[in-house]
Scaffold this motif. Structure first.
Motif, PDB file in Angstrom:
ATOM      1  N   THR A 119      33.216 -13.315  18.554  1.00  0.00           N
ATOM      2  CA  THR A 119      32.324 -12.809  18.282  1.00  0.00           C
ATOM      3  C   THR A 119      33.711 -11.009  17.344  1.00  0.00           C
ATOM      4  OG1 THR A 119      31.359 -11.601  20.901  1.00  0.00           O
ATOM      5  CG2 THR A 119      30.712 -13.258  19.300  1.00  0.00           C
ATOM      6  N   ASN A 120      34.618 -11.316  18.389  1.00  0.00           N
ATOM      7  CA  ASN A 120      35.189 -10.233  17.939  1.00  0.00           C
ATOM      8  C   ASN A 120      36.070 -10.258  16.001  1.00  0.00           C
ATOM      9  OD1 ASN A 120      36.561  -9.873  20.894  1.00  0.00           O
ATOM     10  ND2 ASN A 120      36.970  -7.814  20.166  1.00  0.00           N
ATOM     11  N   THR A 121      35.801 -11.717  16.045  1.00  0.00           N
ATOM     12  CA  THR A 121      36.165 -12.475  14.868  1.00  0.00           C
ATOM     13  C   THR A 121      34.873 -10.884  13.506  1.00  0.00           C
ATOM     14  OG1 THR A 121      37.093 -13.655  14.861  1.00  0.00           O
ATOM     15  CG2 THR A 121      36.015 -13.769  12.999  1.00  0.00           C
ATOM     16  N   LEU A 122      33.965 -11.258  13.759  1.00  0.00           N
ATOM     17  CA  LEU A 122      33.127 -10.418  13.156  1.00  0.00           C
ATOM     18  C   LEU A 122      32.846  -9.578  12.876  1.00  0.00           C
ATOM     19  CD1 LEU A 122      29.747 -11.363  14.968  1.00  0.00           C
ATOM     20  CD2 LEU A 122      30.278 -12.903  13.426  1.00  0.00           C
ATOM     21  N   PRO A 123      33.272  -8.265  13.477  1.00  0.00           N
ATOM     22  CA  PRO A 123      33.396  -6.248  12.345  1.00  0.00           C
ATOM     23  C   PRO A 123      35.193  -6.640  12.183  1.00  0.00           C
ATOM     24  CG  PRO A 123      33.751  -6.870  15.586  1.00  0.00           C
ATOM     25  CD  PRO A 123      33.107  -8.152  14.985  1.00  0.00           C
ATOM     26  N   ILE A 124      36.122  -7.734  12.457  1.00  0.00           N
ATOM     27  CA  ILE A 124      37.078  -7.576  12.256  1.00  0.00           C
ATOM     28  C   ILE A 124      36.997  -8.371  10.653  1.00  0.00           C
ATOM     29  CG2 ILE A 124      39.425  -9.079  12.289  1.00  0.00           C
ATOM     30  CD1 ILE A 124      39.092  -8.791  15.376  1.00  0.00           C
ATOM     31  N   ARG A 125      36.665  -9.287  10.495  1.00  0.00           N
ATOM     32  CA  ARG A 125      36.803 -10.193   9.201  1.00  0.00           C
ATOM     33  C   ARG A 125      35.568  -8.786   7.939  1.00  0.00           C
ATOM     34  NH1 ARG A 125      38.152 -14.972   7.619  1.00  0.00           N
ATOM     35  NH2 ARG A 125      37.915 -14.460   5.975  1.00  0.00           N
ATOM     36  N   ARG A 126      34.574  -8.403   8.487  1.00  0.00           N
ATOM     37  CA  ARG A 126      33.515  -7.888   8.037  1.00  0.00           C
ATOM     38  C   ARG A 126      34.311  -6.495   7.796  1.00  0.00           C
ATOM     39  NH1 ARG A 126      30.246  -3.301   9.574  1.00  0.00           N
ATOM     40  NH2 ARG A 126      30.830  -4.571  11.708  1.00  0.00           N
ATOM     41  N   LEU A 127      34.941  -5.823   8.780  1.00  0.00           N
ATOM     42  CA  LEU A 127      35.615  -4.336   8.229  1.00  0.00           C
ATOM     43  C   LEU A 127      36.276  -3.895   6.701  1.00  0.00           C
ATOM     44  CD1 LEU A 127      35.396  -2.388  11.978  1.00  0.00           C
ATOM     45  CD2 LEU A 127      33.763  -2.023   9.935  1.00  0.00           C
ATOM     46  N   GLY A 128      36.982  -5.535   7.852  1.00  0.00           N
ATOM     47  CA  GLY A 128      38.272  -4.649   6.534  1.00  0.00           C
ATOM     48  C   GLY A 128      39.510  -4.367   6.449  1.00  0.00           C
TER      49      GLY A 128
END
Length: 207
Positions: A119-128
């Motif tokens: 679930t660390n991928t979620l903010p990593i991809r969302r924040l850009g």
């Protein structure tokens, strides 16, 4: 109870499959990233020893096209006992556990499952984030070993093209997280390290 899965009519393709192992305690995870209609999906099965008790956690997380979490479904078996949890977020970023709102999660953009680095991928991809940029978020945190809920302030700083500094609890926990080109974690010290990866389109594994 059946393991959480995506609606097959909404799945387009599996983008990547991989395995993590735990470096600090006995444990491993099999995980997949899916492209869904109008969004993205993460699904995984985690086996670990939590305080000396064997645990199996299975989950499916759905996000929209902007990587905002829409739903998280979790099935936990711990020492032979089972419990499940379903969280949903609406367009106003209100979160619901079944028909009951979780008011402390209002405004949270991401779910954070304590038993997996997926679930660390979620903010990593969302924040850009660009290299050198940082941003603070508050995640809807699902804790182990009881699936209890709490808001968790976090900070992500992009240190390099595939490296992020993750901080939570006001800097009480800090980890420099390595990722691949899809924003999937390859190394999360001191706990997780990716040991096998496959591209479903080619059927080949790679590191």
């Amino acid at each position: 109870m059946h393991p959480p899965r995506f609606d097959s009519s909404r799945t387009r393709r599996c983008l990547r499959a991989w395995q993590w192992t735990r470096q600090d305690v006995a444990g491993s995870e099999y995980c997949e990233l899916w492209e869904l209609d109008e969004g993205w999906g993460l699904t995984g099965s985690v086996v670990l020893a939590e305080e000396g008790v064997p645990c199996l956690a299975e989950y499916a997380v759905e996000a929209d096209a902007r990587w905002l979490t829409r739903e998280a479904r979790i099935l936990l078996r711990r020492g032979g006992a089972s419990q499940s949890l379903v969280l949903r977020a609406d367009a106003q970023r209100r979160w619901w556990r079944g028909d009951e709102e979780v008011p402390q999660f209002r405004g949270c953009t991401d779910v954070d499952l304590a038993f997996t680095p997926s679930t660390n991928t979620l903010p990593i991809r969302r924040l850009g984030l660009e290299v050198g940029q940082a941003q603070e978020v508050t995640a809807a945190w699902v804790r182990m070993p009881d699936l209890s809920l709490a808001p968790l302030p976090q900070r992500y700083t992009r240190l390099a093209s595939t490296r992020y500094r993750y901080e939570s609890g006001g800097g009480g926990f800090v980890a420099d997280v390595e990722t691949d080109e899809l924003g999937l974690v390859t190394r999360y010290p001191p706990a997780w390290e990716r040991v096998a990866t496959a591209d479903p389109d080619t059927g080949r594994g790679f590191r």
